[in-house]
Design an enzyme around this catalytic site. Structure first.
Site, PDB file in Angstrom:
ATOM      1  CG  HIS A 125     -59.338   5.701   2.809  1.00  0.00           C
ATOM      2  ND1 HIS A 125     -60.442   4.995   3.219  1.00  0.00           N
ATOM      3  CD2 HIS A 125     -58.416   4.753   2.484  1.00  0.00           C
ATOM      4  CE1 HIS A 125     -60.200   3.692   3.163  1.00  0.00           C
ATOM      5  NE2 HIS A 125     -58.971   3.520   2.704  1.00  0.00           N
TER       6      HIS A 125
ATOM      7  CG  ASP B 193     -56.395  -1.614   4.110  1.00  0.00           C
ATOM      8  OD1 ASP B 193     -57.165  -1.841   5.056  1.00  0.00           O
ATOM      9  OD2 ASP B 193     -56.518  -0.643   3.356  1.00  0.00           O
TER      10      ASP B 193
ATOM     11  CD  GLU C 157     -54.915  -1.587  -0.023  1.00  0.00           C
ATOM     12  OE1 GLU C 157     -54.459  -0.870   0.878  1.00  0.00           O
ATOM     13  OE2 GLU C 157     -55.774  -1.172  -0.821  1.00  0.00           O
TER      14      GLU C 157
ATOM     15  NE  ARG D 253     -55.992   5.449  -1.455  1.00  0.00           N
ATOM     16  CZ  ARG D 253     -55.636   4.915  -0.287  1.00  0.00           C
ATOM     17  NH1 ARG D 253     -55.006   3.770  -0.244  1.00  0.00           N
ATOM     18  NH2 ARG D 253     -55.886   5.542   0.835  1.00  0.00           N
TER      19      ARG D 253
HETATM   20  C1  3PY Z   1     -52.821   1.262   3.484  1.00  0.00           C
HETATM   21  O1  3PY Z   1     -51.753   1.358   4.133  1.00  0.00           O
HETATM   22  O2  3PY Z   1     -53.593   0.311   3.583  1.00  0.00           O
HETATM   23  C2  3PY Z   1     -53.188   2.308   2.576  1.00  0.00           C
HETATM   24  O3  3PY Z   1     -54.079   2.120   1.775  1.00  0.00           O
HETATM   25  C3  3PY Z   1     -52.505   3.618   2.674  1.00  0.00           C
HETATM   26  O4  3PY Z   1     -53.426   4.663   2.580  1.00  0.00           O
HETATM   27 MG    MG Z   2     -55.373   0.578   2.190  1.00  0.00          MG
END
Ligand code: 3PY
Ligand code: MG
Length: 268
Positions: free
Chosen positions: A47, A177, A151, A72
Site C-alpha cells: 500500500h 481487512d 485478513e 510487505r
Molecule cells: C489490515 O489491517 O488489513 C492491514 O493490512 C494493515 O495494513
Molecule cells: Mg490488509
C-alpha cells in the site's frame, strides 16, 4: 559490519518486537524510524509508494539505522518476495493468504532447497547480515521469516491448514481487512471488540502450532492488547500518520504563540 542479532531469533525466543511501518519511499524515513529506536521497520510495498529501487535503498537504510528489515509484498507477488530477501529483508509479510496452497507457494519462494525453491544469489543479503555466502546459505532458511497475512473469512476458515505448512514461519493479522471481510464490507472496525476477540483466537492457535504471531496495530493501546493476547511482532502506527499528527500539533503550538505573544512584537 556484522549483524549482531537476527529478528528470527528474537521472535522465536518469544520476545515481543515492535516494528515501525512506513509508506513513504524516501529511504531516509525508515532510517530515521530505525534511529528513533524502533527495533524493526516494515516497508509497505503493498500500500506504500515503494518501487524496487527505493525498497533496496530503504533496506540498507534500515540496517544503517540499526533495526531489523521487514517488507510487505503486494498480493501474490512471490517473485518479488524472492527479490526482497535477496536484497536483505529478514522477514516478508504476504497479504491476503487465504489457503494452504497460497501459504505454501509464498513460504517456499523464500526458502532454499530442500525446504523450498528459492533461487541462489543473495549477494546483498549476505553483505547486510555480515555473513559470507557459505554462512548465509547455512543460516538463511531459519533466519528468513515468512509471515502470511490472515485478513479474510476464508483465511480464518483455512487457518489450521495454513498453520500446518511447515515452511511457513507464522502469520500476521490485518485487522482492517479482517473487519471488512467479516462484516461483508459493511464495517471497517480494526479496533473493535469483536475484531479483537477474533485476533486473540488467531494468536492462541498460531502459538499453539509453534509459529510466530504478528499483528498490525494503529496505536500504543492496541500494541499492549496484542502483547497480552500473545502476539510477538506488533506494528505501531504509520509514518504518514505520525507526520500528519506531528504537523498538526506543531502548527497548533505556533498558532497559539502567534495569537497571544509573550513578548511584544516588533513593529516596522
Ligand atoms: C489490515 O489491517 O488489513 C492491514 O493490512 C494493515 O495494513
Ligand atoms: Mg490488509
Amino acid at each position: 559490519m556484522t549483524q549482531q542479532s537476527f529478528l528470527a531469533d528474537k521472535l522465536r525466543s518469544g520476545t515481543p518486537v515492535i516494528t515501525a511501518w512506513t509508506l513513504l519511499s524516501a529511504p531516509m524515513v525508515p532510517e530515521l524510524l530505525a534511529r528513533a529506536g524502533y527495533e524493526a521497520v516494515t516497508l509497505d510495498v503493498q500500500h506504500g509508494m515503494f518501487d524496487f529501487e527505493t525498497t533496496v535503498e530503504s533496506l540498507a537504510a534500515i540496517a544503517l539505522g540499526g533495526a531489523h528489515r521487514i517488507a510487505r509484498i503486494p498480493v501474490g507477488d512471490n517473485a518479488l518476495a524472492g527479490r526482497f530477501v535477496d536484497m536483505g529483508a529478514e522477514c516478508i509479510i504476504a497479504p491476503m493468504i487465504n489457503s494452504k496452497k497460497e501459504a505454501e507457494e509464498f513460504a517456499r519462494a523464500i526458502k532454499y532447497p530442500p525446504v523450498g525453491e528459492r533461487s541462489w544469489s543473495p549477494f546483498r543479503a549476505a553483505m547486510l547480515s555480515g555473513q559470507t555466502s557459505d554462512q548465509y546459505l547455512k543460516n538463511a532458511n531459519s533466519q528468513t521469516l515468512s509471515l502470511a497475512m490472515i485478513e479474510t473469512q476464508d483465511a480464518i476458515d483455512a487457518l489450521d491448514d495454513i498453520l500446518s505448512v511447515p515452511e511457513l514461519d507464522g502469520v500476521f493479522v490485518g485487522p482492517s481487512d479482517l473487519s471488512l471481510s467479516l462484516s461483508k464490507g459493511t464495517a471497517l472496525d480494526p479496533n473493535g471488540v469483536g475484531t479483537a476477540t477474533i485476533c486473540a483466537d488467531i494468536a492462541r492457535r498460531t502459538r499453539a502450532a509453534g509459529k510466530i504471531a504478528g499483528i498490525f496495530c494503529l496505536n500504543a493501546e492496541k500494541v499492549e492488547e496484542g502483547i497480552n493476547q500473545g502476539f510477538q511482532l506488533l506494528s505501531h502506527g504509520i509514518d504518514t500518520i505520525f507526520l500528519d499528527h506531528a504537523a498538526r500539533a506543531a502548527l497548533k503550538e505556533v498558532e497559539a504563540v502567534v495569537a497571544s505573544p509573550k513578548t511584544p512584537g516588533v513593529s516596522y
